[in-house]
Each structure stands twice: as structure tokens, then as C-alpha cells.
Design a protein around this motif. Structure first.
Motif, PDB file in Angstrom:
ATOM      1  N   MET A  71       0.854  -1.191   0.000  1.00 23.55           N
ATOM      2  CA  MET A  71       0.000   0.000   0.000  1.00 23.55           C
ATOM      3  C   MET A  71       0.892   1.244   0.000  1.00 23.55           C
ATOM      4  N   SER A  72       0.746   2.107  -1.022  1.00 24.89           N
ATOM      5  CA  SER A  72       1.600   3.289  -1.132  1.00 24.89           C
ATOM      6  C   SER A  72       1.231   4.322  -0.069  1.00 24.89           C
ATOM      7  N   GLU A  73       2.193   5.213   0.227  1.00 24.82           N
ATOM      8  CA  GLU A  73       1.941   6.276   1.208  1.00 24.82           C
ATOM      9  C   GLU A  73       0.823   7.200   0.729  1.00 24.82           C
ATOM     10  N   HIS A  74       0.766   7.401  -0.596  1.00 22.22           N
ATOM     11  CA  HIS A  74      -0.276   8.276  -1.142  1.00 22.22           C
ATOM     12  C   HIS A  74      -1.672   7.692  -0.870  1.00 22.22           C
ATOM     13  N   VAL A  75      -1.808   6.394  -1.095  1.00 18.95           N
ATOM     14  CA  VAL A  75      -3.110   5.748  -0.884  1.00 18.95           C
ATOM     15  C   VAL A  75      -3.471   5.782   0.597  1.00 18.95           C
ATOM     16  N   ARG A  76      -2.495   5.496   1.458  1.00 21.05           N
ATOM     17  CA  ARG A  76      -2.765   5.546   2.903  1.00 21.05           C
ATOM     18  C   ARG A  76      -3.160   6.956   3.337  1.00 21.05           C
ATOM     19  N   HIS A  77      -2.533   7.954   2.717  1.00 25.17           N
ATOM     20  CA  HIS A  77      -2.877   9.340   3.034  1.00 25.17           C
ATOM     21  C   HIS A  77      -4.332   9.635   2.647  1.00 25.17           C
ATOM     22  N   LEU A  78      -4.795   9.047   1.535  1.00 24.11           N
ATOM     23  CA  LEU A  78      -6.192   9.228   1.143  1.00 24.11           C
ATOM     24  C   LEU A  78      -7.128   8.691   2.221  1.00 24.11           C
ATOM     25  N   GLY A  79      -6.764   7.526   2.787  1.00 22.86           N
ATOM     26  CA  GLY A  79      -7.571   6.958   3.861  1.00 22.86           C
ATOM     27  C   GLY A  79      -7.625   7.860   5.074  1.00 22.86           C
ATOM     28  N   ALA A  80      -6.465   8.386   5.467  1.00 22.04           N
ATOM     29  CA  ALA A  80      -6.403   9.277   6.627  1.00 22.04           C
ATOM     30  C   ALA A  80      -7.204  10.556   6.381  1.00 22.04           C
ATOM     31  N   THR A  81      -7.082  11.083   5.156  1.00 26.16           N
ATOM     32  CA  THR A  81      -7.813  12.305   4.817  1.00 26.16           C
ATOM     33  C   THR A  81      -9.321  12.080   4.858  1.00 26.16           C
ATOM     34  N   THR A  82      -9.763  10.904   4.396  1.00 24.48           N
ATOM     35  CA  THR A  82     -11.193  10.592   4.418  1.00 24.48           C
ATOM     36  C   THR A  82     -11.710  10.501   5.848  1.00 24.48           C
ATOM     37  N   LEU A  83     -10.944   9.848   6.726  1.00 27.96           N
ATOM     38  CA  LEU A  83     -11.364   9.759   8.130  1.00 27.96           C
ATOM     39  C   LEU A  83     -11.465  11.141   8.765  1.00 27.96           C
ATOM     40  N   LYS A  84     -10.501  12.000   8.464  1.00 26.44           N
ATOM     41  CA  LYS A  84     -10.530  13.360   9.024  1.00 26.44           C
ATOM     42  C   LYS A  84     -11.734  14.134   8.488  1.00 26.44           C
ATOM     43  N   ARG A  85     -11.996  13.987   7.188  1.00 25.56           N
ATOM     44  CA  ARG A  85     -13.130  14.704   6.599  1.00 25.56           C
ATOM     45  C   ARG A  85     -14.456  14.225   7.178  1.00 25.56           C
ATOM     46  N   LEU A  86     -14.594  12.910   7.380  1.00 26.18           N
ATOM     47  CA  LEU A  86     -15.823  12.374   7.975  1.00 26.18           C
ATOM     48  C   LEU A  86     -16.040  12.948   9.376  1.00 26.18           C
ATOM     49  N   ARG A  87     -14.968  12.961  10.147  1.00 27.80           N
ATOM     50  CA  ARG A  87     -15.067  13.486  11.521  1.00 27.80           C
ATOM     51  C   ARG A  87     -15.481  14.955  11.506  1.00 27.80           C
ATOM     52  N   ARG A  88     -14.820  15.747  10.688  1.00 22.03           N
ATOM     53  CA  ARG A  88     -15.088  17.184  10.658  1.00 22.03           C
ATOM     54  C   ARG A  88     -16.475  17.494  10.078  1.00 22.03           C
ATOM     55  N   SER A  89     -16.943  16.639   9.143  1.00 25.91           N
ATOM     56  CA  SER A  89     -18.266  16.880   8.555  1.00 25.91           C
ATOM     57  C   SER A  89     -19.367  16.780   9.595  1.00 25.91           C
ATOM     58  N   ARG A  90     -19.065  16.087  10.684  1.00 23.28           N
ATOM     59  CA  ARG A  90     -20.046  15.975  11.767  1.00 23.28           C
ATOM     60  C   ARG A  90     -19.751  16.936  12.910  1.00 23.28           C
ATOM     61  N   GLY A  91     -18.807  17.830  12.676  1.00 24.01           N
ATOM     62  CA  GLY A  91     -18.496  18.841  13.675  1.00 24.01           C
ATOM     63  C   GLY A  91     -17.842  18.288  14.920  1.00 24.01           C
ATOM     64  N   MET A  92     -17.110  17.176  14.780  1.00 21.92           N
ATOM     65  CA  MET A  92     -16.505  16.528  15.948  1.00 21.92           C
ATOM     66  C   MET A  92     -15.013  16.817  16.017  1.00 21.92           C
ATOM     67  N   SER A  93     -14.543  17.142  17.208  1.00 19.51           N
ATOM     68  CA  SER A  93     -13.107  17.245  17.460  1.00 19.51           C
ATOM     69  C   SER A  93     -12.554  15.848  17.693  1.00 19.51           C
ATOM     70  N   LEU A  94     -11.243  15.737  17.847  1.00 21.28           N
ATOM     71  CA  LEU A  94     -10.642  14.434  18.174  1.00 21.28           C
ATOM     72  C   LEU A  94     -11.214  13.906  19.491  1.00 21.28           C
ATOM     73  N   ALA A  95     -11.361  14.794  20.469  1.00 28.75           N
ATOM     74  CA  ALA A  95     -11.897  14.368  21.771  1.00 28.75           C
ATOM     75  C   ALA A  95     -13.358  13.964  21.653  1.00 28.75           C
ATOM     76  N   ASP A  96     -14.137  14.693  20.819  1.00 28.39           N
ATOM     77  CA  ASP A  96     -15.540  14.325  20.610  1.00 28.39           C
ATOM     78  C   ASP A  96     -15.646  12.929  20.011  1.00 28.39           C
ATOM     79  N   THR A  97     -14.788  12.658  19.044  1.00 27.74           N
ATOM     80  CA  THR A  97     -14.809  11.343  18.402  1.00 27.74           C
ATOM     81  C   THR A  97     -14.444  10.255  19.398  1.00 27.74           C
ATOM     82  N   ALA A  98     -13.453  10.518  20.229  1.00 27.15           N
ATOM     83  CA  ALA A  98     -13.054   9.544  21.252  1.00 27.15           C
ATOM     84  C   ALA A  98     -14.222   9.247  22.191  1.00 27.15           C
TER      85      ALA A  98
END
Length: 449
Positions: free
Chosen positions: A1-28
Motif C-alpha cells: 500500500m503506497s503512502e499516497h493511498v494511505r494518506h487518502l484513507g487518513a484524509t477521508t477519516l478526518k473529513r468524515l469526523r469534521r463533517s459531523r463537527g466533531m473534534s478528536l476528543a468528541d470522536t473519542a
């Protein structure tokens, strides 16, 4: 798995979290709350879980563990308004893509999705759960104004039908019937409306697939009148497409339910022969193979002077089509060599020998391991039990029937239950044996009869 593809996964998780107005602590905190609701409390602090969330979204992201994947899946399967959304375009679908990008296997992602379909619809029975949020809006608009139907909407409907079909063997038939209901009704309304003419062939193909599956589900839930009506609609839709193999698929499904809902073989035989004619005129070798195999079973069940020769000739044609080059086959049918062995076993059981039948049934059952094949495996195993009985081993036959009871109780499969009860009747000469009493107790506890 390339770093670019893994970065896409991380970016998607961050976008999902932020789309719901959640901070890291809110998600936890949300994940800790979800674990408690599922009865699997996390022995971790908010700070500890927050660090895990941050690592999933970091510049060098890691894949969430299986436990966290399940919690994230439950979190994102629910929209902010509380409705379940598992289809294309949903947060849940995007989560699965993110997990793939982070390195999770396709098999694990499929299993996670299956778990969520099973558990989420258990709680909500949201009839649009398998449609994405945008698809819900688009479908609503299209029903109000059919001129808005487009290829994208048809693709969403087609995917929803495939999703329901994929859960056969994993979910009870009555729940699958409810999940499919919105697509059935949408097809009915759109087919009699002003859908643009160029889209009609694809809409009819979706309708034929939808009605065929709905007819099978209605049969499994013992609504034979609705089942017949749906198969009539499926036959009409498929017949108007101009691709004979699609109508052959409808005829075969209709024949199988007719075999178990109508006395005698004549009605089923007519449907199978129609299926063979359409299959031979069509472009799908897979559909031809299945049609010939089903024809062999009907011939063998009917018996007669030339039954053995005719049945084996039909099986030879099925094997020829199945073994040929099927690249580019237009049908997505899952008919395989394992399924064909089941038909070969049934043919041997009726017009051949029990020993040969037992071998074919055993080989077929051993290969039918996927959740989608659980119903077929139960049917094959009940037939294998009959073969053992005819080979003079009734106690071993009863042991196999215990497996069939477990499978039938999970899915509520009508054909599996019918075959199971027919096999049990063959054990009447041993009804006073303890192992038969154990079998009866198991049937009563699991199937109620």
C-alpha cells in the motif's frame, strides 16, 4: 500500500469526523459511548482513545484495529438525524473506502459491512438503509418527476438489489423482503411513468432483477400469491428488454419456487423448458449451464424409461457451458462447479445410484462455504442425508440433518425446511431410536415443528 493511498484513507477519516463537527476528543467520547451501548466497554480513557484517532489521521497513518473498525462503522452507519444509511454516498460507505486505503483487506471490509447490515437493520428496519443519502433525495425527486431518472439513479437501484441479494444466507428472509420493498415499489411506479425512452431497457433490467428476487423472498416467507404476481411482472419486464438470457433467469427462479409451492412437476417443467429455450437463444453460457442443470433435475424427478439418458445428456450440456470460456459473460450469476455437483447428485439420487449421489453432494457441500451459499448448502446437505439413508446408514443421515436444522433456523429458508422434513419422513422406520428423538427435539426447538 503506497503512502499516497494511505494518506487518502487518513484524509477521508478526518473529513468524515469534521463533517459531523466533531473534534478528536468528541470522536473519542463517541467511540467510548458506542462501545458501552454495544455491551463492549473500552477500558481506555478519552485521552488514550483520542491518541488512537489522531494516529489514524496522521501524516503516517495506521489502520484502526478490528475493534475500533466496528465502533467506527456503527458510528458512521447512523446519519446525524438518526437514520441508518449504508448505501453509496453514505458516511458508512466512505468509511469502508478509507479502511481499504489504509490497508484493510477486501474480505474484512465485506464482513464488516455484512455485520452492520445485519445489526443496523435489526434495530431500525429503515427501508431505505441500503440507499445513500443523495440517492434517497434523487429517488424521491424521480418518483415525483420521472424525467429526472438517469443512469446514476438506476445504478444505485441496481446496487441496492445486489446488496439485498448478497445478504441471502446472512439475514432472515422476512427482513430482506422489507429492505427490498422500496426498490420494488419504485420500479412499479417508474415503469408506468414518463421515464426517458433511452433509459427504459436499463430500467426494465433493474425491474426484472428486483421482481425476481422479490418473488423468491415472497415465496420464502410463504406468500405464494404475491410471489406469483411478482414473477409475472419480472417475466414481462425481462421479455421487453430483448436479451433472452434475462428472461431465462426469471423462468429458472420461478420454476424452483413452483416446484415447492405447486403440486406435481408439470408447472415447474414448463417453466424450465421455457428457460432452456431462452438460455439457448441468449449470450450467457453461465445461464445456459444453469438452465441445463435444472432441466436435468426435473427430468430425473419425473422418471420414466429414458429419464437417465436424458438427464445425463442435459448435465453434459451444463458441464460443457460451465467449462467453456465465460469471459465477458453478461450474467453475474454465481452458478459454479459446486452448484452443478449438487444437480449431479440429485440426478444420481433419482435415476442413478445413492453412492455416486453421496459423493457429489459431499463435494458440493464442501465447496459451498460463503454466507451467500448457506441456503444452498443446507439443501445439498439434506439431500446428502437421503443418500446416506439409502446406503443403509440412517444414524449418520440424522447427524447431517442436525446441520441442516441449524442452517434453516438462521435463514428461515423454505426449500431447505421442506427438503429437511422430507428427509425426516424417510427416518420413520427408526422413529423409536434415541437419535431420531434427538433430531425431532432439535427440529421442534429450532423450527417449531
Amino acid at each position: 500500500m503506497s503512502e499516497h493511498v494511505r494518506h487518502l484513507g487518513a484524509t477521508t477519516l478526518k473529513r468524515l469526523r469534521r463533517s459531523r463537527g466533531m473534534s478528536l476528543a468528541d470522536t473519542a467520547r463517541a467511540l467510548i459511548d458506542m462501545a458501552a451501548r454495544l455491551g463492549q466497554p473500552l477500558d481506555s480513557s478519552v485521552v488514550s482513545v483520542q491518541r488512537s484517532v489522531a494516529r489514524w489521521e496522521s501524516a503516517r497513518p495506521i489502520l484502526p484495529s478490528e475493534r475500533y473498525q466496528l465502533l467506527l462503522a456503527h458510528l458512521y452507519a447512523r446519519r446525524p438525524d438518526g437514520d441508518t444509511a449504508l448505501g453509496t454516498g453514505s458516511d458508512f460507505a466512505e468509511l469502508l473506502d478509507a479502511l481499504r486505503h489504509l490497508g484493510e483487506s477486501e474480505q474484512a471490509v465485506d464482513e464488516l459491512r455484512r455485520v452492520l447490515v445485519r445489526t443496523s437493520t435489526d434495530a431500525s428496519l429503515d427501508l431505505l438503509a441500503l440507499l445513500g443519502p443523495q440517492a434517497r433525495v434523487t429517488l424521491t425527486r424521480a418518483l415525483a418527476d420521472p424525467r429526472q431518472v438517469d443512469e446514476a439513479l438506476l445504478d444505485v437501484m441496481r446496487t441496492a438489489v445486489s446488496d439485498v441479494n448478497r445478504e441471502v444466507g446472512s439475514l432472515p428472509f422476512v427482513r430482506l423482503q422489507l429492505l427490498l420493498a422500496p426498490v420494488v415499489e419504485s420500479c412499479r411506479r417508474l415503469l408506468v411513468s414518463g421515464v426517458p425512452a433511452p433509459l427504459l431497457p436499463d430500467l426494465r433490467a433493474v425491474a426484472a432483477q428486483t421482481y425476481t428476487l422479490a418473488g423468491r423472498l415472497a415465496f420464502e416467507t410463504r406468500d405464494d400469491a404475491s410471489s406469483r404476481s411478482l414473477y409475472v411482472a419480472a417475466t414481462e419486464a425481462a421479455g421487453n428488454i430483448g436479451t433472452p438470457w434475462r428472461r431465462a433467469v426469471v423462468h429458472m427462479s420461478h420454476a424452483l419456487v413452483t416446484l415447492y409451492s405447486t403440486p406435481g412437476l408439470e408447472a415447474a417443467r414448463r417453466l424450465v423448458e421455457a428457460a432452456v429455450r431462452d438460455a439457448r437463444a441468449g449470450e450467457s453460457a453461465t445461464v445456459r449451464a444453469r438452465a441445463h442443470a435444472l432441466h436435468a433435475e426435473i427430468i430425473a424427478r419425473a422418471g420414466g424409461e429414458n429419464a437417465q439418458r436424458q438427464a445425463w445428456a442435459a448435465l453434459s450440456l451444463a458441464r460443457y457451458d460451465l467449462d467453456g470460456d465465460r469471459s465477458g459473460d453478461p450474467s453475474t450469476s454465481s452458478f459454479t462447479a459446486a452448484h452443478l455437483r449438487g444437480f449431479e447428485g440429485v440426478t444420481s439420487l433419482h435415476v442413478g445410484g445413492a453412492a455416486a449421489a453421496h459423493v457429489e453432494f459431499a463435494r458440493s457441500a464442501a465447496a459451498l462455504t460463503r454466507p451467500r451459499e448457506q441456503v444452498q448448502r443446507a439443501i445439498v446437505t439434506s439431500d446428502q442425508a437421503l443418500a446416506r439413508l439409502r446406503l443403509g446408514d440412517p444414524q449418520s443421515a440424522a447427524a447431517l440433518l442436525h446441520e441442516c436444522i441449524d442452517a434453516a433456523s438462521v435463514t428461515g429458508g423454505r426449500v431447505a425446511t421442506i427438503r429437511l422434513r422430507r428427509a425426516r419422513r424417510e427416518l420413520r422406520p427408526w422413529r423409536r431410536e434415541d437419535w431420531v428423538a434427538d433430531l425431532d427435539d432439535h427440529m421442534i426447538e429450532s423450527l417449531g415443528a
